[in-house]
Motif scaffolding. Structure first.
Motif, PDB file in Angstrom:
ATOM      1  N   ALA A 283       0.831  -1.201   0.000  1.00 34.31           N
ATOM      2  CA  ALA A 283       0.000   0.000   0.000  1.00 34.31           C
ATOM      3  C   ALA A 283       0.865   1.250   0.000  1.00 34.31           C
ATOM      4  O   ALA A 283       0.586   2.208  -0.719  1.00 34.31           O
ATOM      5  CB  ALA A 283      -0.928  -0.005   1.214  1.00 34.31           C
ATOM      6  N   ALA A 284       1.928   1.250   0.768  1.00 37.17           N
ATOM      7  CA  ALA A 284       2.819   2.407   0.803  1.00 37.17           C
ATOM      8  C   ALA A 284       3.484   2.611  -0.550  1.00 37.17           C
ATOM      9  O   ALA A 284       3.629   3.739  -1.023  1.00 37.17           O
ATOM     10  CB  ALA A 284       3.866   2.229   1.897  1.00 37.17           C
ATOM     11  N   LEU A 285       3.880   1.526  -1.200  1.00 40.95           N
ATOM     12  CA  LEU A 285       4.489   1.608  -2.525  1.00 40.95           C
ATOM     13  C   LEU A 285       3.514   2.212  -3.526  1.00 40.95           C
ATOM     14  O   LEU A 285       3.871   3.104  -4.300  1.00 40.95           O
ATOM     15  CB  LEU A 285       4.939   0.224  -2.998  1.00 40.95           C
ATOM     16  CG  LEU A 285       5.494   0.146  -4.413  1.00 40.95           C
ATOM     17  CD1 LEU A 285       6.746   0.998  -4.547  1.00 40.95           C
ATOM     18  CD2 LEU A 285       5.782  -1.293  -4.768  1.00 40.95           C
ATOM     19  N   PHE A 286       2.271   1.752  -3.521  1.00 41.36           N
ATOM     20  CA  PHE A 286       1.272   2.299  -4.433  1.00 41.36           C
ATOM     21  C   PHE A 286       1.007   3.773  -4.147  1.00 41.36           C
ATOM     22  O   PHE A 286       0.772   4.556  -5.061  1.00 41.36           O
ATOM     23  CB  PHE A 286      -0.037   1.515  -4.367  1.00 41.36           C
ATOM     24  CG  PHE A 286       0.047   0.196  -5.070  1.00 41.36           C
ATOM     25  CD1 PHE A 286       0.319   0.129  -6.421  1.00 41.36           C
ATOM     26  CD2 PHE A 286      -0.133  -0.972  -4.374  1.00 41.36           C
ATOM     27  CE1 PHE A 286       0.406  -1.083  -7.074  1.00 41.36           C
ATOM     28  CE2 PHE A 286      -0.046  -2.191  -5.015  1.00 41.36           C
ATOM     29  CZ  PHE A 286       0.224  -2.247  -6.373  1.00 41.36           C
TER      30      PHE A 286
ATOM     31  N   ALA B  38      -7.030   7.957  -4.808  1.00 45.09           N
ATOM     32  CA  ALA B  38      -6.397   6.671  -5.126  1.00 45.09           C
ATOM     33  C   ALA B  38      -5.288   6.364  -4.126  1.00 45.09           C
ATOM     34  O   ALA B  38      -5.160   5.231  -3.654  1.00 45.09           O
ATOM     35  CB  ALA B  38      -5.854   6.686  -6.557  1.00 45.09           C
ATOM     36  N   THR B  39      -4.508   7.374  -3.799  1.00 49.72           N
ATOM     37  CA  THR B  39      -3.450   7.195  -2.803  1.00 49.72           C
ATOM     38  C   THR B  39      -4.052   6.831  -1.450  1.00 49.72           C
ATOM     39  O   THR B  39      -3.582   5.911  -0.783  1.00 49.72           O
ATOM     40  CB  THR B  39      -2.601   8.474  -2.672  1.00 49.72           C
ATOM     41  OG1 THR B  39      -2.029   8.767  -3.947  1.00 49.72           O
ATOM     42  CG2 THR B  39      -1.505   8.309  -1.644  1.00 49.72           C
ATOM     43  N   GLY B  40      -5.102   7.530  -1.081  1.00 49.67           N
ATOM     44  CA  GLY B  40      -5.769   7.229   0.183  1.00 49.67           C
ATOM     45  C   GLY B  40      -6.323   5.815   0.226  1.00 49.67           C
ATOM     46  O   GLY B  40      -6.283   5.155   1.259  1.00 49.67           O
ATOM     47  N   ALA B  41      -6.810   5.339  -0.922  1.00 51.17           N
ATOM     48  CA  ALA B  41      -7.336   3.968  -0.988  1.00 51.17           C
ATOM     49  C   ALA B  41      -6.243   2.965  -0.661  1.00 51.17           C
ATOM     50  O   ALA B  41      -6.489   1.943  -0.013  1.00 51.17           O
ATOM     51  CB  ALA B  41      -7.922   3.686  -2.367  1.00 51.17           C
ATOM     52  N   SER B  42      -5.030   3.267  -1.076  1.00 49.42           N
ATOM     53  CA  SER B  42      -3.927   2.348  -0.805  1.00 49.42           C
ATOM     54  C   SER B  42      -3.527   2.354   0.669  1.00 49.42           C
ATOM     55  O   SER B  42      -2.886   1.434   1.143  1.00 49.42           O
ATOM     56  CB  SER B  42      -2.719   2.679  -1.681  1.00 49.42           C
ATOM     57  OG  SER B  42      -2.172   3.923  -1.321  1.00 49.42           O
ATOM     58  N   LEU B  43      -3.933   3.385   1.371  1.00 49.13           N
ATOM     59  CA  LEU B  43      -3.594   3.487   2.792  1.00 49.13           C
ATOM     60  C   LEU B  43      -4.724   3.049   3.721  1.00 49.13           C
ATOM     61  O   LEU B  43      -4.576   3.098   4.938  1.00 49.13           O
ATOM     62  CB  LEU B  43      -3.178   4.930   3.118  1.00 49.13           C
ATOM     63  CG  LEU B  43      -1.948   5.424   2.358  1.00 49.13           C
ATOM     64  CD1 LEU B  43      -1.713   6.898   2.653  1.00 49.13           C
ATOM     65  CD2 LEU B  43      -0.725   4.604   2.694  1.00 49.13           C
TER      66      LEU B  43
ATOM     67  N   GLN C 297      -4.861   0.873  12.552  1.00 48.57           N
ATOM     68  CA  GLN C 297      -4.683   1.820  13.649  1.00 48.57           C
ATOM     69  C   GLN C 297      -5.990   2.100  14.385  1.00 48.57           C
ATOM     70  O   GLN C 297      -6.018   2.854  15.337  1.00 48.57           O
ATOM     71  CB  GLN C 297      -4.099   3.128  13.115  1.00 48.57           C
ATOM     72  CG  GLN C 297      -2.693   2.978  12.593  1.00 48.57           C
ATOM     73  CD  GLN C 297      -2.169   4.260  11.962  1.00 48.57           C
ATOM     74  OE1 GLN C 297      -2.922   5.181  11.677  1.00 48.57           O
ATOM     75  NE2 GLN C 297      -0.878   4.309  11.746  1.00 48.57           N
ATOM     76  N   GLY C 298      -7.072   1.513  13.905  1.00 46.62           N
ATOM     77  CA  GLY C 298      -8.358   1.666  14.586  1.00 46.62           C
ATOM     78  C   GLY C 298      -9.001   3.024  14.400  1.00 46.62           C
ATOM     79  O   GLY C 298      -9.800   3.448  15.229  1.00 46.62           O
ATOM     80  N   LYS C 299      -8.691   3.709  13.332  1.00 49.79           N
ATOM     81  CA  LYS C 299      -9.251   5.042  13.078  1.00 49.79           C
ATOM     82  C   LYS C 299     -10.591   4.919  12.357  1.00 49.79           C
ATOM     83  O   LYS C 299     -10.739   5.269  11.199  1.00 49.79           O
ATOM     84  CB  LYS C 299      -8.263   5.869  12.256  1.00 49.79           C
ATOM     85  CG  LYS C 299      -6.952   6.108  12.967  1.00 49.79           C
ATOM     86  CD  LYS C 299      -6.020   6.948  12.148  1.00 49.79           C
ATOM     87  CE  LYS C 299      -4.753   7.247  12.922  1.00 49.79           C
ATOM     88  NZ  LYS C 299      -3.839   8.098  12.161  1.00 49.79           N
ATOM     89  N   THR C 300     -11.579   4.444  13.069  1.00 53.67           N
ATOM     90  CA  THR C 300     -12.884   4.129  12.497  1.00 53.67           C
ATOM     91  C   THR C 300     -13.575   5.333  11.879  1.00 53.67           C
ATOM     92  O   THR C 300     -14.081   5.254  10.763  1.00 53.67           O
ATOM     93  CB  THR C 300     -13.795   3.505  13.577  1.00 53.67           C
ATOM     94  OG1 THR C 300     -13.090   2.424  14.186  1.00 53.67           O
ATOM     95  CG2 THR C 300     -15.080   3.002  12.978  1.00 53.67           C
TER      96      THR C 300
ATOM     97  N   ALA D 222     -10.709  -1.742  -2.688  1.00 56.34           N
ATOM     98  CA  ALA D 222     -10.071  -1.114  -1.525  1.00 56.34           C
ATOM     99  C   ALA D 222     -10.908  -1.313  -0.268  1.00 56.34           C
ATOM    100  O   ALA D 222     -10.380  -1.652   0.796  1.00 56.34           O
ATOM    101  CB  ALA D 222      -9.847   0.371  -1.788  1.00 56.34           C
ATOM    102  N   VAL D 223     -12.206  -1.131  -0.387  1.00 63.49           N
ATOM    103  CA  VAL D 223     -13.094  -1.306   0.764  1.00 63.49           C
ATOM    104  C   VAL D 223     -13.139  -2.785   1.170  1.00 63.49           C
ATOM    105  O   VAL D 223     -13.110  -3.113   2.360  1.00 63.49           O
ATOM    106  CB  VAL D 223     -14.505  -0.745   0.471  1.00 63.49           C
ATOM    107  CG1 VAL D 223     -15.483  -1.115   1.571  1.00 63.49           C
ATOM    108  CG2 VAL D 223     -14.435   0.780   0.302  1.00 63.49           C
ATOM    109  N   ALA D 224     -13.147  -3.687   0.195  1.00 61.97           N
ATOM    110  CA  ALA D 224     -13.130  -5.121   0.513  1.00 61.97           C
ATOM    111  C   ALA D 224     -11.845  -5.499   1.246  1.00 61.97           C
ATOM    112  O   ALA D 224     -11.849  -6.389   2.105  1.00 61.97           O
ATOM    113  CB  ALA D 224     -13.267  -5.941  -0.768  1.00 61.97           C
ATOM    114  N   GLY D 225     -10.762  -4.804   0.933  1.00 60.75           N
ATOM    115  CA  GLY D 225      -9.485  -5.084   1.571  1.00 60.75           C
ATOM    116  C   GLY D 225      -9.452  -4.784   3.048  1.00 60.75           C
ATOM    117  O   GLY D 225      -8.567  -5.244   3.770  1.00 60.75           O
TER     118      GLY D 225
END
Length: 147
Positions: free
Chosen positions: A11-14, A69-74, A81-84, A116-119
């Protein structure tokens, strides 16, 4: 913990790839009338119409699509981190962006959104390459339309 490290590394690479692919829009791609308005991402989405969808100009489209798109990878990192609250907000914004992208990118961005959401509940989405495959057409669009 090792199982989580691989998807997070991917994810960081993407994220890095997506950010380096888009810095500013190419001249002449679309009329530039003003700087992008950060509040426009929260505007009520409508159907895509122009070469940059429902965004006011190339700059706004490039910035928003690249950022989302970047946010999706993160997303897995935020989930770990539990940031619901942040996670739910980003999922909503990602869905709104999927509705606003140009028609030529709409199906690919919706697929990226879905994967991304499924991930969030299935880390194999990242380790199996499904996320990478869904990100590829979005990254290509950004590279071709945002310079």
């Amino acid at each position: 913990m090792k199982n989580l490290a691989r998807p997070l590394t991917a994810a960081a690479l993407f994220a890095v790839l997506a950010l380096t692919a888009c810095s500013t829009p190419t001249a002449g791609n679309a009329p530039s009338s003003s700087a992008p308005d950060s509040s426009s991402a929260a505007a009520t989405p409508t159907h895509s119409s122009g070469p940059f969808g429902d965004f006011t100009d190339a700059a706004e489209a490039c910035a928003t699509i690249s950022q989302q798109a970047t946010g999706a990878s993160l997303l897995p990192l935020s989930a770990a981190q539990g940031k619901t609250e942040e996670l739910e907000q980003f999922k909503t914004e990602l869905g709104k962006t999927a509705e606003r992208v140009p028609d030529s990118l709409k199906a690919d961005f919706e697929k990226l959104n879905k994967i991304a959401v499924a991930g969030l509940s299935d880390q194999t989405v990242f380790s199996s390459g499904q996320f990478r495959d869904a990100m590829a057409p979005v990254t290509r669009w950004v590279a071709a339309n945002c310079k």
